[in-house]
Write an enzyme that holds these catalytic residues in place. Structure first.
Site, mmCIF file in Angstrom:
data_model
loop_
_atom_site.group_PDB
_atom_site.id
_atom_site.type_symbol
_atom_site.label_atom_id
_atom_site.label_comp_id
_atom_site.label_asym_id
_atom_site.label_seq_id
_atom_site.Cartn_x
_atom_site.Cartn_y
_atom_site.Cartn_z
ATOM 1 N N CYS A 161 -88.954 -9.315 -32.120
ATOM 2 C CA CYS A 161 -89.354 -10.585 -31.510
ATOM 3 C C CYS A 161 -90.433 -10.330 -30.447
ATOM 4 C CB CYS A 161 -88.124 -11.279 -30.944
ATOM 5 S SG CYS A 161 -88.376 -13.017 -30.479
ATOM 6 N N THR A 162 -90.216 -10.821 -29.232
ATOM 7 C CA THR A 162 -91.234 -10.711 -28.185
ATOM 8 C C THR A 162 -91.300 -9.327 -27.553
ATOM 9 O OG1 THR A 162 -89.600 -11.697 -26.687
ATOM 10 C CG2 THR A 162 -91.281 -13.162 -27.607
#
Length: 317
Positions: free
Chosen positions: A102-103
């Protein structure tokens, strides 16, 4: 394969951390080959979501791991901690393969590991990643990117896709499939994250198109035009276009196409109707037209999309 180090610090997302730990820390039944040794590395006791976590080792242990996993980073508006960035960079320089979930891609980008590389992150943050790190080739649609020694994934469930991909690289498809069965997920999902991104009708009821949008959604099987919408809204086509831009962020025709694709997704997931029947039901006319627009928008053909969701449904129920 060897050791997997989960790099954590304050502000990490607990879901992605848990996904990685679940995949790499538990050997599947019947697998004779040595499994991974998993360690959690952080600068101190850290806050992960609402939980407090005591790492096994400091960040200085990362360069000794074979694989370093960087979970999602909660506050992408802030620069990730320099000590984490430096440790991840040092691990890669020492020969570790590095993967972000993800991030977590923002940490890899800050470390310079994504410069000149194709990478991805959660679709909601791809523009920000590209703006802050212009040397990164950000792909907003794919579920994950295999860069050889550097890997990045899209959001949430795509973190699991990437972890299974790493298992597949290390142990082969049969073992990865065994892990997927234990987790009750598809061993591989075709397409990109666009197929899981919805574009809902605005929920406010005080905008100029409040009555028009539901009216149009109920008539997606008809060949609606901009003129039809303008006539229903009692405004000129130009005036309608301005309102659509303001309310939906797109044009009337693009909004209609998005709604038709969304409806086609629902029918492919929930019915056994042929692609021709689905095309007629969503106002596309022919299966050829639906396949062209669906593939361009979602990233996979309608038949592949249906198989993916049918496989997921049969495996989880």
């Amino acid at each position: 394969m060897g050791t997997v180090a989960l790099a954590v610090t304050d502000g990490m997302l607990h879901f992605e951390l848990s996904v990685a730990h679940e995949v790499f820390a538990t050997a599947p039944a019947g697998v004779a080959a040595p499994w991974y040794g998993v360690t959690v590395c952080g600068p101190r006791a850290v806050r992960v979501g609402r939980f407090h976590l005591e790492p096994d080792h400091g960040l200085g242990r990362l360069p000794y791991a074979d694989t370093v996993i960087v979970p999602g980073w909660a506050d992408v508006d802030e620069d990730p901690p320099a000590e984490l960035v430096d440790a991840v960079r040092a691990a890669h320089e020492a020969g570790a393969r590095v993967a972000s979930l993800c991030t977590g891609a923002f940490v890899l980008a800050a470390a310079g590991l994504l410069d000149g590389r194709r990478a991805t992150t959660h679709w909601a943050h791809t523009r920000d990643l590209a703006a802050r790190h212009p040397r990164v080739e950000v792909d907003p649609d794919v579920l994950y990117v295999d860069g050889g020694s550097v890997f990045t994934s899209a959001g949430k469930a795509a973190a699991l896709d990437l972890c299974l991909h790493l298992v597949r690289l290390d142990h082969g498809s049969a073992v990865a499939n065994t892990v997927a069965r234990r987790l009750v997920v598809p061993p591989h999902r075709a397409g990109g994250q666009a197929q899981f991104v919805t574009a809902p009708v605005p929920v406010r009821d005080d905008h100029p198109l409040a009555e028009l949008l539901p009216w149009a959604v109920e008539r997606l099987d008809r060949p609606l035009t901009v003129e039809d919408l303008a006539r229903r809204a009692n405004m000129s086509s130009r005036h309608l276009g301005r309102h659509f831009r303001s309310v939906t962020g797109t044009t009337p025709l693009q909004w209609l196409l998005t709604q038709r694709i969304r409806r086609a997704q629902e029918l492919l997931e929930t019915t056994g109707d042929s692609v021709d029947a689905v095309a007629a039901a969503v106002g596309m006319g022919t299966a050829t037209t639906l396949r062209r627009h669906f593939h361009r928008t979602v990233g996979v053909p309608p038949d592949t999309y249906r198989r993916t969701f049918r496989s997921a449904r049969s495996g989880t129920r």
